[in-house]
Design a protein around this motif. Structure first.
Motif, PDB file in Angstrom:
ATOM      1  N   VAL A  91       0.789  -0.828  -0.414  1.00 21.09           N
ATOM      2  CA  VAL A  91      -0.039   0.541   0.227  1.00 21.09           C
ATOM      3  C   VAL A  91       0.534   1.235  -0.342  1.00 21.09           C
ATOM      4  O   VAL A  91       1.829   1.868   1.338  1.00 21.09           O
ATOM      5  CB  VAL A  91      -1.146   0.099   1.098  1.00 21.09           C
ATOM      6  N   VAL A  92       0.372   2.684  -0.983  1.00 17.10           N
ATOM      7  CA  VAL A  92       0.811   3.364  -0.828  1.00 17.10           C
ATOM      8  C   VAL A  92       0.419   4.472  -0.856  1.00 17.10           C
ATOM      9  O   VAL A  92      -0.773   5.103  -1.688  1.00 17.10           O
ATOM     10  CB  VAL A  92       1.649   3.529  -2.295  1.00 17.10           C
ATOM     11  N   PRO A  93      -0.063   5.179   0.177  1.00 16.11           N
ATOM     12  CA  PRO A  93      -0.030   6.767   0.887  1.00 16.11           C
ATOM     13  C   PRO A  93      -0.165   8.200  -0.379  1.00 16.11           C
ATOM     14  O   PRO A  93      -0.098   8.928   0.764  1.00 16.11           O
ATOM     15  CB  PRO A  93       0.047   6.857   2.276  1.00 16.11           C
ATOM     16  N   SER A  94      -0.401   7.689  -1.590  1.00 11.77           N
ATOM     17  CA  SER A  94       0.503   8.459  -2.533  1.00 11.77           C
ATOM     18  C   SER A  94      -0.278   7.722  -3.902  1.00 11.77           C
ATOM     19  O   SER A  94       0.391   7.101  -4.085  1.00 11.77           O
ATOM     20  CB  SER A  94       1.875   8.966  -2.244  1.00 11.77           C
ATOM     21  N   GLY A  95      -0.596   9.136  -4.493  1.00 15.42           N
ATOM     22  CA  GLY A  95      -1.239   8.783  -6.104  1.00 15.42           C
ATOM     23  C   GLY A  95       0.146   8.681  -6.568  1.00 15.42           C
ATOM     24  O   GLY A  95       0.300   8.105  -7.615  1.00 15.42           O
ATOM     25  N   SER A  96       1.090   9.910  -6.510  1.00 19.79           N
ATOM     26  CA  SER A  96       1.602  10.287  -7.131  1.00 19.79           C
ATOM     27  C   SER A  96       3.328   9.029  -7.443  1.00 19.79           C
ATOM     28  O   SER A  96       3.618   8.420  -8.352  1.00 19.79           O
ATOM     29  CB  SER A  96       2.581  11.285  -7.136  1.00 19.79           C
ATOM     30  N   CYS A  97       3.496   8.408  -5.671  1.00 21.63           N
ATOM     31  CA  CYS A  97       4.944   7.512  -5.782  1.00 21.63           C
ATOM     32  C   CYS A  97       4.134   6.456  -6.303  1.00 21.63           C
ATOM     33  O   CYS A  97       4.886   5.766  -7.248  1.00 21.63           O
ATOM     34  CB  CYS A  97       5.080   7.302  -4.340  1.00 21.63           C
ATOM     35  N   THR A  98       2.759   5.485  -6.471  1.00 24.30           N
ATOM     36  CA  THR A  98       2.217   4.639  -7.017  1.00 24.30           C
ATOM     37  C   THR A  98       2.089   4.558  -8.472  1.00 24.30           C
ATOM     38  O   THR A  98       2.701   3.692  -9.271  1.00 24.30           O
ATOM     39  CB  THR A  98       0.713   4.630  -6.720  1.00 24.30           C
ATOM     40  N   GLY A  99       2.028   5.800  -9.214  1.00 25.82           N
ATOM     41  CA  GLY A  99       2.122   6.313 -10.155  1.00 25.82           C
ATOM     42  C   GLY A  99       3.387   5.704 -11.269  1.00 25.82           C
ATOM     43  O   GLY A  99       3.858   5.337 -11.951  1.00 25.82           O
ATOM     44  N   SER A 100       4.397   6.326 -10.162  1.00 25.71           N
ATOM     45  CA  SER A 100       5.644   6.206 -10.410  1.00 25.71           C
ATOM     46  C   SER A 100       6.224   4.639 -10.760  1.00 25.71           C
ATOM     47  O   SER A 100       6.918   4.018 -11.612  1.00 25.71           O
ATOM     48  CB  SER A 100       6.508   7.254  -9.602  1.00 25.71           C
ATOM     49  N   ILE A 101       6.010   3.742  -9.595  1.00 28.81           N
ATOM     50  CA  ILE A 101       5.698   2.180  -9.745  1.00 28.81           C
ATOM     51  C   ILE A 101       5.048   1.486 -10.451  1.00 28.81           C
ATOM     52  O   ILE A 101       5.994   0.975 -11.002  1.00 28.81           O
ATOM     53  CB  ILE A 101       5.633   2.080  -8.309  1.00 28.81           C
ATOM     54  N   ARG A 102       3.689   2.131 -10.906  1.00 26.68           N
ATOM     55  CA  ARG A 102       3.586   1.031 -12.323  1.00 26.68           C
ATOM     56  C   ARG A 102       3.589   1.477 -13.421  1.00 26.68           C
ATOM     57  O   ARG A 102       3.809   0.773 -14.223  1.00 26.68           O
ATOM     58  CB  ARG A 102       1.663   1.993 -11.932  1.00 26.68           C
ATOM     59  N   HIS A 103       3.981   2.777 -13.907  1.00 25.40           N
ATOM     60  CA  HIS A 103       4.474   3.234 -14.832  1.00 25.40           C
ATOM     61  C   HIS A 103       6.217   3.967 -15.053  1.00 25.40           C
ATOM     62  O   HIS A 103       6.486   4.382 -16.768  1.00 25.40           O
ATOM     63  CB  HIS A 103       3.198   4.715 -15.716  1.00 25.40           C
ATOM     64  N   GLN A 104       6.737   4.170 -14.493  1.00 28.00           N
ATOM     65  CA  GLN A 104       8.725   4.195 -14.628  1.00 28.00           C
ATOM     66  C   GLN A 104       9.459   3.530 -14.488  1.00 28.00           C
ATOM     67  O   GLN A 104       9.746   3.190 -15.300  1.00 28.00           O
ATOM     68  CB  GLN A 104       8.669   5.492 -13.961  1.00 28.00           C
ATOM     69  N   GLN A 105       9.036   2.295 -13.477  1.00 30.44           N
ATOM     70  CA  GLN A 105      10.088   1.611 -13.005  1.00 30.44           C
ATOM     71  C   GLN A 105      10.150   1.421 -13.734  1.00 30.44           C
ATOM     72  O   GLN A 105      11.602   0.260 -14.155  1.00 30.44           O
ATOM     73  CB  GLN A 105       9.884   0.900 -11.611  1.00 30.44           C
ATOM     74  N   ALA A 106       9.802   0.150 -14.952  1.00 27.33           N
ATOM     75  CA  ALA A 106       9.964  -0.500 -15.627  1.00 27.33           C
ATOM     76  C   ALA A 106      11.048  -0.380 -16.460  1.00 27.33           C
ATOM     77  O   ALA A 106      11.730  -0.886 -17.377  1.00 27.33           O
ATOM     78  CB  ALA A 106       8.804  -1.717 -15.407  1.00 27.33           C
ATOM     79  N   MET A 107      10.359   0.827 -16.701  1.00 33.05           N
ATOM     80  CA  MET A 107      11.072   1.416 -18.122  1.00 33.05           C
ATOM     81  C   MET A 107      12.152   2.221 -17.822  1.00 33.05           C
ATOM     82  O   MET A 107      13.120   1.585 -18.437  1.00 33.05           O
ATOM     83  CB  MET A 107      10.015   2.696 -18.896  1.00 33.05           C
ATOM     84  N   VAL A 108      12.254   2.198 -16.739  1.00 36.56           N
ATOM     85  CA  VAL A 108      13.617   2.801 -16.346  1.00 36.56           C
ATOM     86  C   VAL A 108      14.190   1.144 -16.373  1.00 36.56           C
ATOM     87  O   VAL A 108      15.767   1.818 -17.442  1.00 36.56           O
ATOM     88  CB  VAL A 108      14.228   3.316 -14.746  1.00 36.56           C
ATOM     89  N   ALA A 109      13.964   0.695 -16.087  1.00 35.49           N
ATOM     90  CA  ALA A 109      15.248  -0.519 -15.775  1.00 35.49           C
ATOM     91  C   ALA A 109      15.434  -1.164 -17.515  1.00 35.49           C
ATOM     92  O   ALA A 109      16.480  -2.306 -17.518  1.00 35.49           O
ATOM     93  CB  ALA A 109      14.473  -1.643 -15.769  1.00 35.49           C
ATOM     94  N   ARG A 110      14.237  -1.296 -18.450  1.00 35.93           N
ATOM     95  CA  ARG A 110      14.156  -1.734 -19.763  1.00 35.93           C
ATOM     96  C   ARG A 110      15.451  -1.133 -20.179  1.00 35.93           C
ATOM     97  O   ARG A 110      16.371  -1.206 -21.137  1.00 35.93           O
ATOM     98  CB  ARG A 110      12.733  -1.557 -20.396  1.00 35.93           C
ATOM     99  N   ARG A 111      15.185   0.404 -20.080  1.00 30.96           N
ATOM    100  CA  ARG A 111      16.180   0.872 -21.017  1.00 30.96           C
ATOM    101  C   ARG A 111      17.483   1.156 -20.196  1.00 30.96           C
ATOM    102  O   ARG A 111      18.816   1.469 -21.249  1.00 30.96           O
ATOM    103  CB  ARG A 111      15.734   2.724 -20.406  1.00 30.96           C
TER     104      ARG A 111
END
Length: 268
Positions: A78-98
């Protein structure tokens, strides 16, 4: 359920009331909350400012910290933040693949699939809309940009708020307008950010609310600063802090002055 808490950097460093309230709320609902001590940043601020290489070790630490959710050690994160949840969902895998790390990218996607913003967890996973809260104050709600546009949490937070006993929930005019924070946007584009903040503060003041509630402490930091500088009587609280409030253990309002220093909608 056994739920792991990602507190987020802003909350951990500046507003610990939000993650603490998240724990109180979930434990009151009968769940076990664990706090993995190796957690740090999700990497959002690095990615949003273009530091992709520097984001990689941050993302790797986050995935390693929370991947026990993949083995069944926990049921969800659970994350009490929409912003950080969005990053986890939409940015982290992209950073790793890059960076060419497909294994990390795959694990990041798997962890993110079991990671939920607080209102998502309550409504969609736990099936709860009335959490047994009591908060006898006039409240207005700001849907933060990432929760509204990236996560599409919809009316889940407001559904939870409407079920709170004693609350006077009033609509925020032009609620879907950005507050102007946007992390480093507020620093790099200060005049535009300040104009957007003024519009948001005008809308908040027009409600005569005691409290402005949102699901992101970063946005509340920005709006709260604007309200304070103009002498507004409206204070700010995280959604979790309202939902954790009960008759036996009420969440206090801040120590900000409770008397308006100017008429609602009056000149700044």
């Amino acid at each position: 359920m056994r739920i792991a808490l990602f507190a987020t950097c802003v909350a951990d460093a500046m507003f610990p009331g939000a993650p603490r309230a998240t724990v109180r709320l979930l434990e009151r609902l009968g769940h076990t909350v664990v706090f993995p001590e190796s957690q740090a940043c999700c990497g959002q601020m690095h990615v949003n400012t273009g530091y992709m290489d520097e984001a990689l070790p941050v993302v790797r630490n986050h995935v390693q910290t929370f991947d026990p959710v993949l083995t069944g050690a926990w049921d969800a994160v659970v994350v009490p933040s929409g912003s950080c949840t969005g990053s986890i969902r939409h940015q982290q895998a992209m950073v790793a693949r890059r960076a060419g790390d497909e294994d990390l990218a795959t694990r990041a996607e798997s962890v993110s699939a079991r990671t939920y913003e607080l209102s998502e967890l309550l409504v969609d996973v736990l099936g709860v809309t009335d959490v047994g809260a009591y908060f006898p104050h006039r409240v207005t709600y700001h849907p933060t940009c990432h929760s509204l546009r990236m996560l599409r949490v919809g009316d889940r937070p407001e559904t939870l708020l409407r079920a709170v006993e004693g609350i006077d929930l009033v609509d925020l005019p032009q609620a879907d307008g950005c507050c102007g924070f946007g992390g480093t946007f507020a620093l790099k584009n200060a005049p535009t950010s300040s104009a957007m903040l003024d519009d948001k503060c005008d809308a908040v003041d027009s409600t005569a609310a005691d409290v402005l509630v949102a699901g992101d402490r970063s946005c509340l930091l920005h709006i709260g600063g604007g309200l304070s500088r103009r002498g507004s009587a409206t204070t700010t609280l995280h959604l979790a802090e309202v939902l954790a409030s009960t008759r036996e253990r009420p969440t206090p309002l801040s120590d900000a002055p409770r008397t308006r220093t100017r008429p609602v909608g009056g000149p700044r």
